[in-house]
Every structure is written in structure tokens, then in C-alpha cells.
Design a protein around this motif. Sequence first.
Motif, mmCIF file in Angstrom:
data_model
loop_
_atom_site.group_PDB
_atom_site.id
_atom_site.type_symbol
_atom_site.label_atom_id
_atom_site.label_comp_id
_atom_site.label_asym_id
_atom_site.label_seq_id
_atom_site.Cartn_x
_atom_site.Cartn_y
_atom_site.Cartn_z
ATOM 1 N N LEU A 1 0.825 -1.207 0.000
ATOM 2 C CA LEU A 1 0.000 0.000 0.000
ATOM 3 C C LEU A 1 0.862 1.259 0.000
ATOM 4 C CD1 LEU A 1 -2.826 -1.071 2.483
ATOM 5 C CD2 LEU A 1 -2.950 -0.912 -0.015
ATOM 6 N N THR B 1 -1.427 2.973 6.510
ATOM 7 C CA THR B 1 -0.627 1.755 6.618
ATOM 8 C C THR B 1 -0.077 1.572 8.020
ATOM 9 O OG1 THR B 1 1.277 2.988 5.771
ATOM 10 C CG2 THR B 1 0.009 1.703 4.178
ATOM 11 N N SER C 1 -11.316 -2.425 6.668
ATOM 12 C CA SER C 1 -12.117 -3.105 5.662
ATOM 13 C C SER C 1 -12.793 -2.112 4.739
ATOM 14 C CB SER C 1 -13.169 -3.997 6.337
ATOM 15 O OG SER C 1 -12.545 -5.014 7.088
ATOM 16 N N LYS D 1 -11.796 0.889 4.073
ATOM 17 C CA LYS D 1 -10.791 1.546 3.245
ATOM 18 C C LYS D 1 -10.344 0.629 2.109
ATOM 19 C CE LYS D 1 -8.044 4.982 2.321
ATOM 20 N NZ LYS D 1 -8.571 6.315 1.975
ATOM 21 N N LEU D 2 -10.099 -0.675 2.420
ATOM 22 C CA LEU D 2 -9.688 -1.614 1.378
ATOM 23 C C LEU D 2 -10.753 -1.734 0.305
ATOM 24 C CD1 LEU D 2 -7.989 -4.561 3.327
ATOM 25 C CD2 LEU D 2 -6.911 -3.083 1.646
ATOM 26 N N ARG E 1 -5.873 -5.534 -5.077
ATOM 27 C CA ARG E 1 -6.272 -6.858 -4.615
ATOM 28 C C ARG E 1 -5.040 -7.633 -4.131
ATOM 29 N NH1 ARG E 1 -9.036 -8.664 -9.985
ATOM 30 N NH2 ARG E 1 -7.810 -6.897 -10.746
ATOM 31 N N PHE F 1 -11.139 -9.520 5.337
ATOM 32 C CA PHE F 1 -10.840 -8.252 4.690
ATOM 33 C C PHE F 1 -11.258 -8.345 3.236
ATOM 34 C CE2 PHE F 1 -7.241 -7.130 7.801
ATOM 35 C CZ PHE F 1 -8.071 -6.288 8.526
ATOM 36 N N LYS G 1 -11.152 -8.032 -0.754
ATOM 37 C CA LYS G 1 -10.106 -8.042 -1.775
ATOM 38 C C LYS G 1 -8.818 -8.716 -1.302
ATOM 39 C CE LYS G 1 -11.948 -3.951 -4.036
ATOM 40 N NZ LYS G 1 -11.664 -2.619 -4.614
#
Length: 745
Positions: A105, A129, A188, A190-191, A197, A226, A228
Motif C-alpha cells: 500500500l 498503513t 475493511s 478503506k480496502l 487486490r 478483509f 479483496k
Amino acid sequence: MAQDETLLASETDRALDDVSADEYGFDDIAKKLAPSLVDAAKSDGMVIGIEGPWGSGKTSLLNFLKKQLTSQKVDRLHVITLAPWLTGDNISLVETLTDAIADILDKEEEKANPPGFWSRGKKEAASYTDVFRKYGIRTGRALAPAANLAGLIYPPAAIVGKGLGVGADYLEKLGRSPTDAEVKKLISDKLASLDVRFLVLIDDLDRLEPQQAVEVIRMVRSVADFPKVAYVMCYDRSVLSHALERGLHVKDGDLFLQKVVQLTFTIPLPEPFDLRISLRTKALAIYREVNGKDPGVAEQNEISRAIDREGASLKTPREVKLVLNAIKFAYRSMADDLYFPDLCRISLLKILKPPLYRWLENYLSIRSVIFSGDAHVSGDDREDMGTSLKALLPSASTNSTRSIWSVAEFIPGVQDDENPQARVFQTEHSSQIANYLAGKRLGSPVHYRVYFALTGPRTVLPDDKVNELKQLAGSDIPGLSAKLVDYIRAPRPLGQSWFEHILDRFALSELRTLSIGQLSGLATALGGVADIAVKEKNEIRFYSRTLADKTEFLMGNILDVLRERDAQARNELLQTIFTQSPSLGWLVASFFRQELFDHGVVGDRAKRVEDRHLTVDELDTCRQILQERLAAVAADGSLASLPDLASILYGWRDMAGIDEPRAWVTDFIADDSNLIRLLLELRGMTVSDRVYRPLRNSTIELFMDREAVLQRLAELMQNNPLPALKAKLDEIDEAISIGANDHFS
């Protein structure tokens, strides 16, 4: 590097990653499976299990999957590989994973560098992060409990809110550090908003200790949902389930695993014969590499037969590699000492059926000392071994690889029978033993141990020593005689001498490989040392042939082979042996006396003409020669120095009648010490509750006046003999008493 060398060099236990080495279709499976894994990484989190037993190719499939995913260049799909088996106990796998995701990330942030949360310029903003990493530390139980530790407190909600964006309002309202669950929801969210992925590949779960396995499952459960992020775990289901039962103290590890893994793919079994074809191809490559040529047609057929039959139990590519490693390890150094198809057989059994492998090693070692005459097997031991063999191979079908008949094809002396004792150590024909010896087969009592220990048994003479004797037989008869005397006197780990072992080694099939000169030389040397061997090493045996018997047997076989191949050489050899051989005692007492029985001159069990070693004319000629030689040694006083005097007297009697030997005995026993010696030698042997040495009246009367002998013995005893003499007189008295008992007569 040559093709075969490349092939051999690749036979390690490493997983495959080269498509050209893929024999079992893993690359094709990977091509079909890769798109599904890409789709799984688009979902809200999924755990996929690739299941299969150890050695089935899970890691190879995983390697080909990574190649496929890389070659497809799926945009913004990141593949993370974890190796918990190599990581050890002291590192949190959760932290390792979250750090890896956070690093990716960070790189994505550097590429995009948008304003707001991702801006490095806003020092007051909490990095997304960083939150992710701290979540990993807090939930990773290998290093710390799920509690607020120094330095691991999440930033205040006010600060977090400035950078997180999605969900920031929620955190601002808290006015405190968020809980793990709250931060997990934030991560979650944010992802889910990011165009990125993750596919996490986890291998070798079935190699982990129970607590390590629990740590991996805990990691997957803590971050599995989570969005992806998809997981691919490789494991042997039964092994991992058992580890979870122990590590989590749950009753059903398989049921627990079902709660974690949403989708499974089982490694398919190789197509029929694929494993055996692979093994045969690579085994032949080993043979070719060592010998520089292909095996002959007969040996190739035997290799195929061995692999097709014993290799029917192959289940995984790893088993093929282990068998090949066993073959290669032994054959490179011992190619001249074994039979390659048998090496393939025993290597397959070593990997696929270890208990049977150990049984065979024990059986063949015992059979070797039985063959050499150094030991016998009791009925109880035979029953135990027969019972254990049936337990290992219970099938009654002659075609089954789980029947005793499956090993009877290459292991001598075994058969399927209702009686356990009859299943093992069956009597074998001499020609069968000779074939095993000549071919250096697994069933050879001389070569069997090479297959298990890369060296021959210490109780047998190596082939190079036997070859030395053959060479001397054809070129240096005095040298051969001297070497045989050395073997007569050399110590041996077990009972009989090396000389007697040599007699057993020269079976009829072995003799047929020798030249005419070697045959004549061997027979001449035997005639030169037989009396030495009988005098120094012969002993009374109850259930096996004596050394003198074995020498007679070998001499007869040599004469028979010469009769088939060169009658003139045979006639010359007979003349040499009977006129010049120093072993007159053995000739009279053993070899020629047996011929008298075989011709029916003595006894009532004459053999067929074709089974006799001498013709009628030869018998008469040799008898005349021996009678003349006996008369000469009787006259010069050297007859008494020959070994086994009692047997010589019987042989002399059978050859010439009783008068000549009786006359010689009369003169010989005029001396009291000679009388005592001869009476002791004339004793027989009987086994009942113990060993008895009877001296029968008929024996005494055959060669001397019984009453006169008894009178002399009584006088010797009355004269207060010295202890040594008295002990001998007592032995004779006991022998006469036993001999007078009808039970022993």
C-alpha cells in the motif's frame, strides 16, 4: 549437460517450477485454476484450500500458479507468499502479513500520491498503513497479547479522522482510541474503496507443529474477511486436522477447518501408470549413466516387471523421487555387485512397504548363515517368521502384490501355506541357488546384503577373492593350494572355515563357467589340501554334510563337467589325483568309498549309471592304484599319520576286504597308546537326550580280538595309570558299556 544427466540432477525433493519438467499436468491445472483465484481476490475475503497428501505436488502446483498469475499480469493484483514452516515460532504471522500488505500500500501511495490521507506532507495525519501495521501487531499473538502495550496505542480519534477519510466521522465521535474490531471495520472499509487486490499463498501447513498450525489459522481468521484479500493454503487435510485437534484441544479438527476454508481443490491422483512410467524412464537413465549403455532386452523386461508389480502402490511424485534416490545411491557405487531389476524391487519396497523391507532383510540374513552351514533355525523361529510374513502379505491371490507369492518370485524359500513354519526357509534346489549366486541376485546368500548395506556379509568371501582363486586355478596350482591352506587356517567370524565356504561357492553352475585348465587346476589343488582340511577343521555333524563330504561333492561335480566337455582332460586328471594326490586319507575314506556305495559294491543303494562320477572300468583302475598306495604307507609306518584313521580303515575294508586292514591293525595296536587311540577313534555317534559315543562289540571284533582287547584294558586300569591315561580308559569303558546297550545298537 547431457539429457540424462539433466534428468538425474533434477531428481531431488524440490518442488517443480519449470514447465518442461512437469510430467503430471500441474501447469495445465494451474492455467485453469488461476482465473478463479483472481476472481476470489475481488470478493469480500475467501480462503481456498489446496489439499493433497505429502508429496502429491501441492508446492509444484503453487509454483505454477504463481507463474500463471505473473504471466497474466492482472492489474493491481499483488501475490504474497508466506512460509510459516520456515518462519519459526518467534515471529507473528499476522504481523508478517499485515506488514507485507502495508508495504504494498505504501508503494501504491507513492505511485498515486493523492491529496488528503495519503499525503506524506501532513505529519499530523495518521498513515493508513501505520494503522494497518499496528492492527497486525495487536492481533498477532506470537509476540504480544491483544492489549494496549507501550507504543502500540492507536492515535487519537481526532488525528485518525483527519487522514482515514472513509469512516473518519465514526472515529471522531468516539473521542478515544478505537478497539481492534472498530479499526478492523475501518480498514475493511478503506480496502473496499481501493482499486487493489491481494492473493496470499501459504504452503506447507502440514509440516507445522500443532501450535504453529494454530497460529496460521488464527492469522487467517483475524484477517480473512478483509475485502479483496484471498488466501490459498496448501496442506494434507488429515495431518492439519490432527494438528488443530492437538493445538486447540478440539474434538474434531476437520470440522474446525471447515469453518475456516470456504473452497477446496484436491490434488488429483496421477493418471494410471504415469508414476510407474516416470520411474521406469528415470531408472533406465540411471542404468545408462552408470554403464554407458542400455540394459539388454531380458534385463529391460525384468526392470519393467519389477516396477510394474512393486510400483503398483506408488501414489505420489515424491515417492517416485525417493525410490529413484535409493536406486541411484546404491547403484553408482555397487553396480558390479548387484542385479539392477532387484535393486529396483527392493528400493520400491523400502519406500512403499518399510515393514516388509525390514522383514526381508532379516530373513535373507538368516538364510545366508543357513546356506553357509553356520546356523540352523528352530521351529519356533520359523513359525514366528512365517506368521509375521502372512501378516504383512495377507492376500491368498497369486496375482496380488499383497500375497506371499509376490515376493516368492524373487526371494527363495518362501511360499504361502497354512502352516506358518512351512512358509519360510523351504529347501531350495542347488541349481536355483546357483542362479541366484551367478546373477548376484537379491536372493543370493552371498550378495543379498549389498542391497541393504552396500557391502557384502562378513561371513562370505567377496567375489574378487573367489575370482582370484579361479585365476590361480588356471595358472598356478601350487599357488592355489597354498591359498586354500591359508583359507583352511584363517579365522572366520562363524564356525566353519573359509575353505568350507569356498567349497559351497563352487556350485555346478559356477564350475560350468570355468575353463578346462581351471577345472583341472581346482581339482588338483583340492586333492592336495583335502587331508589338511580334514585333519585341522573336520568335525562330527548330525544334520549337514561334513567338510570331507563337501570336498567329495565338489570333486565329483568337476569330473562330471569335464566328462561333458573334455574326456581326455578328465582321464588325465583322474590319473593325477589317484596316483599323486597327497590326500590319500580323504581319497580312501571319502571320495572312493562313496563311489563304492554309488556303484553298489558296498551297501544296497546303488545310483543310476549316469549319476556316478566314475565308470566301472575307472572304479577298478582307481581301486588298484589306491590299494597299492595303502600297502606302501602301511609298510613304511605313515598310515597312522593320516587324518580320520577309523574312516580310512573302513574304506580300506570296503575296497580290499577285511584281511589287509585287520593285519595292519594287529601290528599297530601292539603298542598300548596306539590301542587306546584307535579305540577312541572307532567310537560312533548317537544323539538322544544328549550326545553318546558308543563303541559297539561288532566294531571291535571287525578289526581285532575283542576278548584280548578287553583283557588289556583291564590290565592297564589295574596298573594305577596316570590321570591322563585313566581318563581315556574311562571314556573307552563308558563307550563299550553304551555300545552293549541294545537301545544304541
